[in-house]
Scaffold this motif. Sequence first.
Motif, mmCIF file in Angstrom:
data_model
loop_
_atom_site.group_PDB
_atom_site.id
_atom_site.type_symbol
_atom_site.label_atom_id
_atom_site.label_comp_id
_atom_site.label_asym_id
_atom_site.label_seq_id
_atom_site.Cartn_x
_atom_site.Cartn_y
_atom_site.Cartn_z
ATOM 1 N N GLY A 1 4.224 -23.926 13.842
ATOM 2 C CA GLY A 1 5.443 -24.117 14.626
ATOM 3 C C GLY A 1 5.491 -23.262 15.879
ATOM 4 O O GLY A 1 5.117 -22.087 15.867
ATOM 5 N N ILE A 2 5.970 -23.853 16.955
ATOM 6 C CA ILE A 2 6.113 -23.132 18.218
ATOM 7 C C ILE A 2 7.326 -22.208 18.127
ATOM 8 O O ILE A 2 7.319 -21.090 18.636
ATOM 9 C CB ILE A 2 6.222 -24.143 19.384
ATOM 10 N N THR A 3 8.364 -22.646 17.423
ATOM 11 C CA THR A 3 9.521 -21.775 17.199
ATOM 12 C C THR A 3 9.100 -20.594 16.320
ATOM 13 O O THR A 3 9.510 -19.454 16.558
ATOM 14 C CB THR A 3 10.667 -22.549 16.530
ATOM 15 N N ARG A 4 8.277 -20.864 15.315
ATOM 16 C CA ARG A 4 7.763 -19.807 14.437
ATOM 17 C C ARG A 4 7.070 -18.730 15.272
ATOM 18 O O ARG A 4 7.371 -17.539 15.149
ATOM 19 C CB ARG A 4 6.771 -20.423 13.439
ATOM 20 N N ASP A 5 6.169 -19.175 16.134
ATOM 21 C CA ASP A 5 5.429 -18.238 16.978
ATOM 22 C C ASP A 5 6.385 -17.443 17.888
ATOM 23 O O ASP A 5 6.227 -16.233 18.071
ATOM 24 C CB ASP A 5 4.410 -19.023 17.827
ATOM 25 N N SER A 6 7.398 -18.125 18.427
ATOM 26 C CA SER A 6 8.339 -17.471 19.345
ATOM 27 C C SER A 6 9.174 -16.431 18.598
ATOM 28 O O SER A 6 9.435 -15.336 19.112
ATOM 29 C CB SER A 6 9.274 -18.509 19.988
ATOM 30 N N VAL A 7 9.595 -16.784 17.382
ATOM 31 C CA VAL A 7 10.398 -15.875 16.564
ATOM 32 C C VAL A 7 9.591 -14.618 16.213
ATOM 33 O O VAL A 7 10.099 -13.498 16.301
ATOM 34 C CB VAL A 7 10.879 -16.622 15.292
ATOM 35 N N ILE A 8 8.333 -14.810 15.871
ATOM 36 C CA ILE A 8 7.485 -13.658 15.534
ATOM 37 C C ILE A 8 7.365 -12.734 16.756
ATOM 38 O O ILE A 8 7.502 -11.513 16.657
ATOM 39 C CB ILE A 8 6.098 -14.114 15.037
ATOM 40 N N THR A 9 7.159 -13.342 17.927
ATOM 41 C CA THR A 9 7.054 -12.561 19.162
ATOM 42 C C THR A 9 8.331 -11.759 19.418
ATOM 43 O O THR A 9 8.274 -10.562 19.719
ATOM 44 C CB THR A 9 6.770 -13.494 20.367
ATOM 45 N N LEU A 10 9.477 -12.421 19.286
ATOM 46 C CA LEU A 10 10.751 -11.745 19.567
ATOM 47 C C LEU A 10 11.038 -10.638 18.557
ATOM 48 O O LEU A 10 11.546 -9.576 18.921
ATOM 49 C CB LEU A 10 11.910 -12.752 19.568
ATOM 50 N N LEU A 11 10.698 -10.881 17.295
ATOM 51 C CA LEU A 11 10.938 -9.858 16.279
ATOM 52 C C LEU A 11 10.073 -8.628 16.542
ATOM 53 O O LEU A 11 10.546 -7.496 16.476
ATOM 54 C CB LEU A 11 10.637 -10.416 14.887
ATOM 55 N N ARG A 12 8.793 -8.875 16.860
ATOM 56 C CA ARG A 12 7.887 -7.741 17.107
ATOM 57 C C ARG A 12 8.330 -6.963 18.336
ATOM 58 O O ARG A 12 8.220 -5.738 18.372
ATOM 59 C CB ARG A 12 6.441 -8.242 17.224
ATOM 60 N N GLU A 13 8.862 -7.697 19.327
ATOM 61 C CA GLU A 13 9.379 -7.040 20.524
ATOM 62 C C GLU A 13 10.534 -6.096 20.166
ATOM 63 O O GLU A 13 10.702 -5.032 20.759
ATOM 64 C CB GLU A 13 9.858 -8.119 21.501
#
Length: 363
Positions: free
Chosen positions: A256-268
């Motif tokens: 999922g592209i949303t999955r990838d985006s969520v992981i990025t935002l959480l790590r940020e």
Amino acid sequence: MESQITIEKAKYSRIKEVDFTNIPFGRIFSDHMFMADYYDGAWRDFRIVPFGKFPFHPATSALHYGQSIFEGLKAYKSIHGEVQLFRPQKNIERLNKSARRMAMPEFPEDIFFRALNELMRLDHAWIPSNDEGSLYIRPLMFATDEYVGIKPSDNYRLIIFTCPVGPYYDKPVKVWMDDRFVRAFPGGVGTAKAAGNYGATLYAVKLARARGYDQLLWLDGIEHRYLQEIGTMNVFFQIDECLVTPTLEEGTILEGITRDSVITLLREEGVEVQERRVTVDEIFEAYDKGLLKDAFGTGTAATISQIAEIGYKDKKIILNQLAADRYSSMLKEKLEDIKRSKIPDRYNWMYRIETSVAASKSK
Ligand SMILES: *Cc1c(COP(=O)(O)O)cnc(C)c1O
């Protein structure tokens, strides 16, 4: 010259017939669609035409043997009135990945982007301007050989059409885990957005609905103890302060592209995210200890969908939607804000469409 997109405009727009304050998901279609056909070994006849039906040969291969794949992405209006798409590069890459897995021809990236640009120029008025709305874009590719026999088709059609949409699931979802049914297994097509993956789930979903659940939370196909995903959403669990989500490594989950985006935002944000195998038992254990703080699905249609309830055999997890320490609310807000340019787009996720430029005629 050959890759020119011809444009036939709709004689009149249907937009005035639409009540934008109350849009049912996936049932309203904007004025134009893009089409292309694959024959004699290449994609050809790139065209934008008025949205509408087309005739089918009864032996159309996709209908019989399932060579059919799709994508889903969205166009948003920023607070400055600009039209922008969320990470479309990822969608064309995934479409082509699905195509390879299904022995279908890849579609040229540059034409995909030009098609999106032209479509948006023609139909950007269909993007709801309210805060929750967007224009859902559905690319679809299917086999068009008129032939009864199982082999990769020699002919394909690609279509891109768009639907104005409001908020998707406005209420949190209830998901059911069932160890009698399987969505995907190693070596299968679970990582492809292939039409058959969805048809294959409907019977199990129907049974879950009869129990009062909305969707299945799928378990792995071998041991039925590892969590996979939900319908058309990836899944995340907040255990204490850590987020866990099933790994992509087994090759059974849609990337999922949303999955990838969520992981990025959480790590940020400095939040620990673990991509690994997640078992049914550990989720119940965390719940019993009071450590399961949040569970949510991620996908283009709903963005973030909180999970209200998880059922498995005679057990139940009920999550308090109002709990302040759930990450899902923060994520949803942040993603929405990026899509509408309310906060800086630090990862260049938004793809801007120049709607004021006259539709380009060639090249
Ligand atoms: C499309 C889809 C998702 C979500 O992917 P996004 O790129 O975030 O929209 C997750 N799971 C399945 C099975 C899907 O089809």
